[in-house]
Motif scaffolding. Structure first.
Motif, PDB file in Angstrom:
ATOM      1  N   LYS A   2       6.358  33.382 -20.131  1.00 26.18           N
ATOM      2  CA  LYS A   2       7.344  33.477 -19.062  1.00 26.18           C
ATOM      3  C   LYS A   2       7.708  34.937 -18.871  1.00 26.18           C
ATOM      4  CE  LYS A   2      11.697  31.635 -17.492  1.00 26.18           C
ATOM      5  NZ  LYS A   2      12.784  30.709 -17.729  1.00 26.18           N
ATOM      6  N   ASN A   4       9.611  37.929 -15.845  1.00 26.05           N
ATOM      7  CA  ASN A   4      10.432  38.169 -14.670  1.00 26.05           C
ATOM      8  C   ASN A   4       9.979  39.446 -13.986  1.00 26.05           C
ATOM      9  OD1 ASN A   4      12.504  36.039 -15.103  1.00 26.05           O
ATOM     10  ND2 ASN A   4      12.861  37.210 -16.970  1.00 26.05           N
ATOM     11  N   HIS A  29       3.976  34.786  -9.540  1.00 26.21           N
ATOM     12  CA  HIS A  29       3.458  33.793  -8.607  1.00 26.21           C
ATOM     13  C   HIS A  29       3.453  32.377  -9.161  1.00 26.21           C
ATOM     14  CE1 HIS A  29       2.044  36.602  -5.465  1.00 26.21           C
ATOM     15  NE2 HIS A  29       1.999  37.441  -6.481  1.00 26.21           N
ATOM     16  N   GLY A  30       3.654  32.214 -10.459  1.00 24.90           N
ATOM     17  CA  GLY A  30       3.639  30.895 -11.062  1.00 24.90           C
ATOM     18  C   GLY A  30       5.017  30.261 -11.109  1.00 24.90           C
ATOM     19  N   ALA A  31       5.032  28.987 -11.420  1.00 24.20           N
ATOM     20  CA  ALA A  31       6.286  28.248 -11.540  1.00 24.20           C
ATOM     21  C   ALA A  31       7.029  28.652 -12.809  1.00 24.20           C
ATOM     22  CB  ALA A  31       6.003  26.748 -11.566  1.00 24.20           C
ATOM     23  N   ASP A  32       8.343  28.725 -12.734  1.00 26.24           N
ATOM     24  CA  ASP A  32       9.198  29.006 -13.892  1.00 26.24           C
ATOM     25  C   ASP A  32       8.816  30.276 -14.642  1.00 26.24           C
ATOM     26  OD1 ASP A  32      10.773  26.684 -13.475  1.00 26.24           O
ATOM     27  OD2 ASP A  32       9.243  25.464 -14.477  1.00 26.24           O
ATOM     28  N   TYR A  37       0.598  37.048 -12.389  1.00 23.95           N
ATOM     29  CA  TYR A  37       1.549  38.132 -12.156  1.00 23.95           C
ATOM     30  C   TYR A  37       0.856  39.268 -11.409  1.00 23.95           C
ATOM     31  CZ  TYR A  37       3.701  35.833 -16.197  1.00 23.95           C
ATOM     32  OH  TYR A  37       4.231  34.909 -17.062  1.00 23.95           O
TER      33      TYR A  37
END
Length: 70
Positions: A2, A4, A29-32, A37
């Motif tokens: 994950k 940001n 670009h992905g979920a959560d 990236y």
């Protein structure tokens, strides 16, 4: 994994003797917070990456400009 926008990323290299790549995540670009990236690398190039297992050494907040990471 994950991340940001604004996180720094360090990736391992594919070849022995090369230095690790360092950059800043500019788009997620992905979920959560998942990949892929868009990364702006320290050499000024940008690229869309989808890192595989073991390829990322570090993801975290981008260091302040002029500060030392040692």
């Amino acid at each position: 994994m994950k991340a940001n926008v604004g996180d720094a990323i360090t990736m391992t290299t594919e070849r022995v003797g090369q230095v690790s790549r360092q950059g800043v995540i500019r788009e997620v670009h992905g979920a959560d917070g998942g990949p892929p990236y868009l990364v702006e690398w320290s050499d000024g190039h940008t690229g869309l990456i989808n890192p595989g297992p073991g390829s990322v050494k570090w993801i975290g907040a981008e260091p302040a400009r002029g500060s030392s990471t040692t």
